[in-house]
Design a protein around this motif. Structure first.
Motif, PDB file in Angstrom:
ATOM      1  N   LEU A  16     -66.208 -45.391 -26.239  1.00  0.00           N
ATOM      2  CA  LEU A  16     -65.026 -44.824 -25.604  1.00  0.00           C
ATOM      3  C   LEU A  16     -65.507 -43.983 -24.416  1.00  0.00           C
ATOM      4  N   ILE A  17     -64.871 -44.156 -23.268  1.00  0.00           N
ATOM      5  CA  ILE A  17     -65.319 -43.452 -22.063  1.00  0.00           C
ATOM      6  C   ILE A  17     -64.235 -42.483 -21.606  1.00  0.00           C
ATOM      7  N   ASP A  18     -64.645 -41.267 -21.309  1.00  0.00           N
ATOM      8  CA  ASP A  18     -63.797 -40.235 -20.709  1.00  0.00           C
ATOM      9  C   ASP A  18     -62.417 -40.045 -21.360  1.00  0.00           C
ATOM     10  N   PRO A  19     -62.410 -39.732 -22.671  1.00  0.00           N
ATOM     11  CA  PRO A  19     -61.120 -39.438 -23.336  1.00  0.00           C
ATOM     12  C   PRO A  19     -60.591 -38.079 -22.876  1.00  0.00           C
ATOM     13  N   TYR A  20     -59.382 -38.070 -22.357  1.00  0.00           N
ATOM     14  CA  TYR A  20     -58.805 -36.865 -21.749  1.00  0.00           C
ATOM     15  C   TYR A  20     -58.097 -35.996 -22.791  1.00  0.00           C
ATOM     16  N   ALA A  21     -57.889 -34.742 -22.434  1.00  0.00           N
ATOM     17  CA  ALA A  21     -57.170 -33.805 -23.315  1.00  0.00           C
ATOM     18  C   ALA A  21     -55.671 -34.058 -23.204  1.00  0.00           C
ATOM     19  N   ASP A  22     -54.959 -33.808 -24.306  1.00  0.00           N
ATOM     20  CA  ASP A  22     -53.503 -33.987 -24.333  1.00  0.00           C
ATOM     21  C   ASP A  22     -52.807 -33.026 -23.370  1.00  0.00           C
ATOM     22  N   GLN A  23     -51.989 -33.562 -22.506  1.00  0.00           N
ATOM     23  CA  GLN A  23     -51.062 -32.763 -21.697  1.00  0.00           C
ATOM     24  C   GLN A  23     -51.695 -31.573 -20.978  1.00  0.00           C
ATOM     25  N   VAL A  24     -52.864 -31.776 -20.438  1.00  0.00           N
ATOM     26  CA  VAL A  24     -53.442 -30.752 -19.571  1.00  0.00           C
ATOM     27  C   VAL A  24     -53.611 -31.424 -18.202  1.00  0.00           C
ATOM     28  N   TRP A  25     -52.877 -30.980 -17.219  1.00  0.00           N
ATOM     29  CA  TRP A  25     -52.776 -31.618 -15.902  1.00  0.00           C
ATOM     30  C   TRP A  25     -52.041 -32.951 -16.052  1.00  0.00           C
ATOM     31  N   LEU A  26     -52.599 -33.865 -16.829  1.00  0.00           N
ATOM     32  CA  LEU A  26     -51.875 -35.093 -17.143  1.00  0.00           C
ATOM     33  C   LEU A  26     -50.697 -34.729 -18.037  1.00  0.00           C
ATOM     34  N   GLY A  27     -49.597 -35.472 -17.943  1.00  0.00           N
ATOM     35  CA  GLY A  27     -48.401 -35.104 -18.697  1.00  0.00           C
ATOM     36  C   GLY A  27     -48.268 -35.769 -20.050  1.00  0.00           C
ATOM     37  N   TYR A  28     -49.247 -36.542 -20.447  1.00  0.00           N
ATOM     38  CA  TYR A  28     -49.112 -37.324 -21.681  1.00  0.00           C
ATOM     39  C   TYR A  28     -50.300 -37.063 -22.604  1.00  0.00           C
ATOM     40  N   ASP A  29     -50.151 -37.533 -23.849  1.00  0.00           N
ATOM     41  CA  ASP A  29     -51.179 -37.320 -24.865  1.00  0.00           C
ATOM     42  C   ASP A  29     -52.226 -38.434 -24.854  1.00  0.00           C
ATOM     43  N   PHE A  30     -53.375 -38.124 -25.428  1.00  0.00           N
ATOM     44  CA  PHE A  30     -54.347 -39.184 -25.734  1.00  0.00           C
ATOM     45  C   PHE A  30     -53.867 -39.850 -27.022  1.00  0.00           C
ATOM     46  N   PRO A  31     -53.924 -41.190 -27.113  1.00  0.00           N
ATOM     47  CA  PRO A  31     -53.443 -41.822 -28.348  1.00  0.00           C
ATOM     48  C   PRO A  31     -54.282 -41.404 -29.555  1.00  0.00           C
ATOM     49  N   ASP A  53     -67.758 -45.794 -31.856  1.00  0.00           N
ATOM     50  CA  ASP A  53     -69.058 -45.402 -32.400  1.00  0.00           C
ATOM     51  C   ASP A  53     -69.701 -44.335 -31.530  1.00  0.00           C
ATOM     52  N   THR A  54     -69.461 -44.450 -30.225  1.00  0.00           N
ATOM     53  CA  THR A  54     -70.099 -43.545 -29.263  1.00  0.00           C
ATOM     54  C   THR A  54     -69.082 -43.193 -28.187  1.00  0.00           C
ATOM     55  N   VAL A  55     -69.128 -41.950 -27.732  1.00  0.00           N
ATOM     56  CA  VAL A  55     -68.236 -41.490 -26.664  1.00  0.00           C
ATOM     57  C   VAL A  55     -69.091 -41.132 -25.447  1.00  0.00           C
ATOM     58  N   LEU A  56     -68.744 -41.680 -24.297  1.00  0.00           N
ATOM     59  CA  LEU A  56     -69.433 -41.344 -23.042  1.00  0.00           C
ATOM     60  C   LEU A  56     -68.526 -40.432 -22.226  1.00  0.00           C
ATOM     61  N   ILE A  57     -69.083 -39.347 -21.737  1.00  0.00           N
ATOM     62  CA  ILE A  57     -68.292 -38.392 -20.959  1.00  0.00           C
ATOM     63  C   ILE A  57     -68.993 -38.148 -19.630  1.00  0.00           C
ATOM     64  N   SER A  58     -68.231 -38.300 -18.551  1.00  0.00           N
ATOM     65  CA  SER A  58     -68.849 -38.165 -17.231  1.00  0.00           C
ATOM     66  C   SER A  58     -69.055 -36.702 -16.842  1.00  0.00           C
ATOM     67  N   HIS A  59     -68.080 -35.860 -17.170  1.00  0.00           N
ATOM     68  CA  HIS A  59     -68.189 -34.455 -16.772  1.00  0.00           C
ATOM     69  C   HIS A  59     -67.137 -33.625 -17.520  1.00  0.00           C
ATOM     70  N   PRO A  60     -67.352 -32.309 -17.622  1.00  0.00           N
ATOM     71  CA  PRO A  60     -66.504 -31.474 -18.487  1.00  0.00           C
ATOM     72  C   PRO A  60     -65.206 -30.985 -17.844  1.00  0.00           C
ATOM     73  N   HIS A  61     -64.436 -31.885 -17.288  1.00  0.00           N
ATOM     74  CA  HIS A  61     -63.076 -31.561 -16.871  1.00  0.00           C
ATOM     75  C   HIS A  61     -62.121 -32.112 -17.928  1.00  0.00           C
ATOM     76  N   TYR A  62     -61.028 -31.372 -18.154  1.00  0.00           N
ATOM     77  CA  TYR A  62     -60.079 -31.745 -19.227  1.00  0.00           C
ATOM     78  C   TYR A  62     -59.503 -33.146 -19.085  1.00  0.00           C
ATOM     79  N   ASP A  63     -59.482 -33.703 -17.866  1.00  0.00           N
ATOM     80  CA  ASP A  63     -58.930 -35.064 -17.755  1.00  0.00           C
ATOM     81  C   ASP A  63     -59.987 -36.145 -18.007  1.00  0.00           C
ATOM     82  N   HIS A  64     -61.196 -35.695 -18.438  1.00  0.00           N
ATOM     83  CA  HIS A  64     -62.266 -36.638 -18.790  1.00  0.00           C
ATOM     84  C   HIS A  64     -62.920 -36.283 -20.116  1.00  0.00           C
TER      85      HIS A  64
END
Ligand code: ZN
Length: 260
Positions: A48-63, A69-80
């Motif tokens: 899973l790549i860059d799962p965003y936080a629920d309703q922070v800047w973006l108006g919708y939730d993460f499902p 098995d593994t999560v890849l994160i590009s950088h520590p911003h709430y939309d990633h």
């Protein structure tokens, strides 16, 4: 990859075995929303790549219940990075492995290379503008997820060489890359498929001013040829690899809603 699969097909047809790969397990790419994707390898390994936080800047939730098995994160911003904001519960399973920094990793049949990048200006100064660029090699394809990187340097592109699928930040406000910058990067990396990401999703965000600064995707698509709009969030890239280069626009993950 292109040349190799054609060669294989010719050999199989010659020996009367028909078209290969029908029904065989293929790599699958799924668009969640914003800059988040899930990749499932031919053997069923999921990242899973860059799962965003629920309703922070973006108006919708993460499902909920997106397994990986593994999560890849590009950088520590709430939309990633939904796990690094206000101590909210993470949107992934507690036992998933999290990768944030450059390095070489093998997760089952997925080869992952994290390369040092830099977040586009002027954002991300609070964490030194680090941004990890992820090269994912799976099912014979090379997929690049750049996060919110500044336009790729010549050095980075030389190291990457050719890419099959480019997940590219693009929107009509040119928030991360400009149209010209994407064109330049695409000319160099020569992806067979470009999938735009990190734009305002009109059905979830009907207000053009929300999220602030993020445009929709249609104005850019109108400047492009070979655009294919998919009616699903699921993409099996193999079927697109033998024709002309394409821009694929998948649906977002089904069932995402905009809470009131
Ligand atoms: Zn972002």
């Amino acid at each position: 990859v292109f040349a190799k699969s054609r060669f294989l097909m010719i050999v199989l047809v010659f020996f009367g075995l028909g078209t290969p790969a029908l029904g065989a397990a293929e790599m699958m790419l799924e668009y969640i929303a914003h800059a988040s994707f899930r990749i499932t390898s031919p053997t069923g390994v999921q990242i899973l790549i860059d799962p965003y936080a629920d309703q922070v800047w973006l108006g919708y939730d993460f499902p909920q219940s997106v397994s990986a098995d593994t999560v890849l994160i590009s950088h520590p911003h709430y939309d990633h990075d939904g796990g690094d904001y206000r101590g909210l519960p993470t949107p992934w399973a507690a036992d998933a492995r999290i990768l944030r920094f450059p390095g070489n990793f093998q997760i089952g049949d997925i080869k992952i290379t994290g390369m040092k990048g830099r977040h586009v200006d002027p954002y991300g100064k609070e964490f030194g503008q680090f941004n990890t660029i992820w090269l994912i090699e799976v099912g014979g394809l090379r997929i690049l997820h750049v996060g919110d990187n500044e336009p790729l340097s010549g050095e980075t592109m030389a190291a990457l060489d050719q890419i099959d699928i480019l997940l590219a930040p693009m929107d009509s406000n040119q928030h991360i890359w400009s149209y010209a910058q994407l064109a330049e990067i695409s000319a160099r990396l020569n992806p067979h498929i470009i999938i735009p990401m990190h734009y305002r999703l009109g059905d979830l965000e009907p207000d053009a001013d929300h999220p602030g600064g993020l445009g929709d995707i249609d104005p850019w698509l109108e400047t492009q040829t070979n655009v294919v709009r998919l009616d699903s969030h699921q993409i099996t890239p193999d079927q697109f690899m033998d024709g002309a280069p394409l821009i694929l626009v998948p649906q977002h993950w089904p069932g995402l809603t905009r809470p009131n």
